[in-house]
Each structure stands twice: as structure tokens, then as C-alpha cells.
Scaffold this motif. Structure first.
Motif: not given
Length: 428
Positions: A122, A134-136, A138, A150, A154
């Protein structure tokens, strides 16, 4: 850049790999799960060049990964680019018995052009592209199907961003002339020996004090036994027995299986179950290590005594100063254990005394140890200089006074570096 839908068929994968085989480089990343298994479970592979990117589902029914694996391990014309790629390389090695080659790791490369030692992905993207990742997704369970849009977006972002960063990074390395600094580091990353799970050498990863051949022989046998058990059951080795438990058993071996119930880290059931029986059999078959297998008599990180520790602290201070001067990660120049060995009088087989490391840091480190280089406060500033230069700048001042000043400066700066390292540990 063209982003393909999730690839789940052998035909689509073969077509993609045929095109990528003509690229100068491909960026590669993987998603996997290994919390509950010995072998990492490959769940997704992402790959991109400058023109296209795709995510590949290795869990799709009947998909043939052969074209992809051939591209990664057999095609020497295409450079494979990773970020912190050790675990990705391990997965590819487990699948093929080979490692990707040639290889480039952007995390390692950043050490040659900045003071960043282990920059995260990041932060890498933000520093080079000004994009916040966007670490959503991870902590996604990548083994679950179906994957939603999504999650796939990612995952693909990991290689699309990298495909833009790598050419910029390469230009910086060429401009600074530091690309050759990384050759050995990249070859080390690609060395298959790093990823071979050989039960016979598993004991070397366990911390053990002393060089007692009998104790280490038992540790070797126990570590090999645990490795076989974990591989056969495909569970993490720590779930069989922890490192500390094996080291304790090797040092104080039980006389009979019933004594396993008294071993810290083992459940009472080991005194009569089959796995306990196999552990006792491994102990019974253990033989002392030969002299050629024993650890070195002067282990890395051994206590140096007060004077040696002071010299090591001064070397660490010199390393920090030099790393800042040339904007490079200190860990790429030298490791702490090598500095301690240098302070202890070792002069052979130290990477900091070879090649570019010697030119950039090793020569000055050697001069400091040999008394030709010193730290001194001149004009209110801490200066690193040769002893004869200090004498020249001090003019007619009494040489003894100059020497006393140098010693005082060395002691003061040694205290400073210890305090500085303590603050670093607190921040970490």
C-alpha cells in the motif's frame, strides 16, 4: 489496460499465456490460505503486463495451469516481477519444483533507492502513484466460492499498479547505477534451496543453545519427525509440537513414553497414543551430530564483551550515517550480526567486505575498527573522518588531547545509538 474477466478455463488461460510470453516482464501475485494447513492452498493467481491483466482461478474444475507455470519457471525471456514475493515463489516451487526466473522484487529494490527496509504494498503504491489502496478485501477467505467483483478487482489491482511502478523503478535504478547492487539479492530470492522443505534440515530453524552433539542429534531427529507428521496430515508444524517443546525434549529426553505426560506443551494423551509412540521411536533412532554438522564455535550474535560491544555500537552508528548519506536501506548495506563479527575480529566471509558493499560501507567500517577512522565533534558538529585529518584540522593542538576528544566522542555516540535503537524498538 484491458482487464479480463476471471479466467476459469484452460483455453482462456492458454490464450493469455501465449500473449504474455511475448512481454518484456509480467507482474505476478497470488492469494492463498495457510492458517490451517502445512502446504499453502493456492486460491487465486493475478498476472499483468503493460497491456492486459487477469485473475486466474486455480480452483476451477479441470483447469490446466501448465501454460502459466511454464511461463513463470521455464521462460527465461520474460522477467517476473513480484512485491515481497517470497511466499508467492514458495507456492510456485511447491507446484513445479522450480522457482520463477529471472525474477525482480520491488520490496527488495526499494532498499537500494531509499531507506525503506520492508515497505508494504500500500505504501509503495501511494509513494509511486499517489493512489490509496482499498484494503477492504485484505482479509478475504480466498478459498470460498464464488468470488465477488470487489474481491477480484482488489486482487487484480495488486498487479496492475505494479506494472506501472516497475518501469519507473527501473529507470531510477538505471539512473543511480544501483541495479547491479540487487543482482545477488534477486538470485537469492530465486534460490530453490530457500523453499525446499527438507525434514533433514528442519532442526536448523529451531533455536538451540550450545553445541552438544547428542542434544542436537536428538533435536534433528525430532524436527524431522515433526516435519513428516505435519506433511502427512497437512497441518501447520506448530500444531504437532512447538519449537520450544522439541528443544526441551532434546535437552531432557524422556526415558519412556509415559513421561511425555510431564512435558510442557504436550497433552496427557501423548503418554499412550500413537503419535507419542512415533515420537519415542524418533528419539530412540537419534544419533549425535557429526563435527561437520555442528553450528560454528563462534555463533552469530555471540556476546562480545564490553569493549567489543562498544565497537559494534560504533559500527551501527556508522552504518546509520552512511545509509542516510547515500539514501539506502541500512539492512542492504550490512546486517547487525556481520557488524558484531567484524567487531570481534572476523575478516572472512562477510558480505560487507565484498563487492559494492565494501566500496559503499565496508571500507569505512574496517577503517573504524582498525583505528583509522573516528567520530569527533568539530565545529559543534559530529564528523566522521580519518585520524590524520582530525590532526590537521586541530592544528597544533596536543595529539593526546585530540585522542581524548575522539574517545569521548566515541563513547558518547555509542550511548546515543543504544538509546536510538531502544526508541526504534518502542515505535515498532
Amino acid at each position: 489496460m484491458k482487464i479480463h474477466p476471471l479466467i476459469t478455463t484452460s483455453a482462456a488461460l492458454a490464450d493469455l499465456c501465449e500473449r504474455l510470453a511475448k512481454a518484456d516482464f509480467v507482474c505476478v501475485d497470488t492469494e492463498f490460505m495457510r492458517e490451517n494447513t502445512y502446504w499453502p492452498e493456492l486460491c487465486l493467481i493475478q498476472i499483468a503486463d503493460t497491456e492486459e491483466a487477469a485473475a486466474i482461478d486455480p480452483m476451477a474444475a479441470d483447469i490446466d495451469l501448465s501454460p502459466l507455470l511454464e511461463l513463470l519457471v521455464d521462460n527465461e525471456d520474460v522477467l517476473k516481477v513480484f512485491h515481497a514475493g517470497g511466499q508467492d515463489v514458495e507456492i510456485i516451487y511447491n507446484l513445479t519444483g522450480k522457482t520463477p526466473h529471472p525474477i525482480f522484487d520491488t520490496q527488495i529494490a526499494m532498499m537500494a533507492i531509499s531507506q525503506s527496509e520492508q515497505i508494504g504494498y500500500s505504501n509503495l503504491v501511494e509513494s509511486w502513484l499517489g493512489i490509496a489502496v482499498d484494503k477492504g478485501a485484505r482479509f478475504t477467505d480466498w478459498s470460498r466460492r464464488p468470488l465477488d467483483a470487489r474481491q477480484i478487482d482488489y486482487a487484480i489491482g495488486d498487479v496492475t499498479h505494479l506494472s506501472k511502478i516497475f518501469p519507473k523503478m527501473l529507470k531510477r535504478l538505471i539512473k543511480t547505477g544501483r541495479g547491479q547492487w540487487l543482482d545477488a539479492e534477486m538470485e537469492k530470492l530465486a534460490d530453490p534451496e530457500n523453499y525446499r522443505n527438507d525434514p533433514a534440515t528442519a532442526w536448523q530453524r529451531i533455536r538451540a543453545s550450545g553445541r552438544n552433539p547428542a542434544v542436537l542429534g536428538r533435536l534433528k531427529a525430532l524436527a524431522a519427525w515433526r516435519e513428516h507428521e505435519a506433511q502427512d496430515k497437512n497441518i501447520p508444524r506448530g500444531r504437532i509440537a512447538r519449537d520450544e517443546t522439541l528443544a526441551d525434549i532434546a535437552s531432557h529426553p524422556p526415558k519412556q513414553q509415559a513421561d511425555l505426560a510431564k512435558v510442557r506443551g504436550l497433552s496427557p494423551g501423548w503418554k499412550e497414543n500413537e503419535i507419542g509412540k512415533r515420537l519415542m521411536a524418533a528419539l530412540a533412532a537419534a544419533t549425535p551430530l557429526g563435527e561437520d554438522e555442528l553450528p560454528p564455535r563462534t555463533p552469530r550474535g555471540a556476546p562480545l564483551g564490553k569493549e567489543g560491544a562498544l565497537v559494534a555500537d560504533l559500527l551501527k552508528l556508522l552504518l546509520k550515517i552512511r545509509a542516510r548519506e547515500i539514501d539506502v536501506a541500512a539492512r542492504l548495506l550490512a546486517r547487525s550480526d556481520d557488524l558484531e563479527l567484524l567487531a570481534a575480529g572476523v575478516r572472512k566471509n562477510l558480505s560487507l567486505l565484498e563487492g559494492w558493499r565494501f566500496e559503499q560501507f565496508g571500507r569505512e567500517a574496517l577503517e573504524l575498527v582498525e583505528g583509522k577512522l573516528a567520530f569527533a565533534v568539530l565545529g559543534g558538529k559530529l564528523k566522521m573522518t580519518h585520524i590524520d585529518e582530525i590532526h590537521e584540522e586541530m592544528g597544533q593542538q596536543n595529539p593526546a588531547a585530540v585522542e581524548d576528544d575522539g574517545i569521548a566522542a566515541e563513547k558518547a555516540t555509542a550511548d546515543e545509538v543504544v538509546a536510538d535503537e531502544a526508541m526504534d524498538e518502542d515505535r515498532a
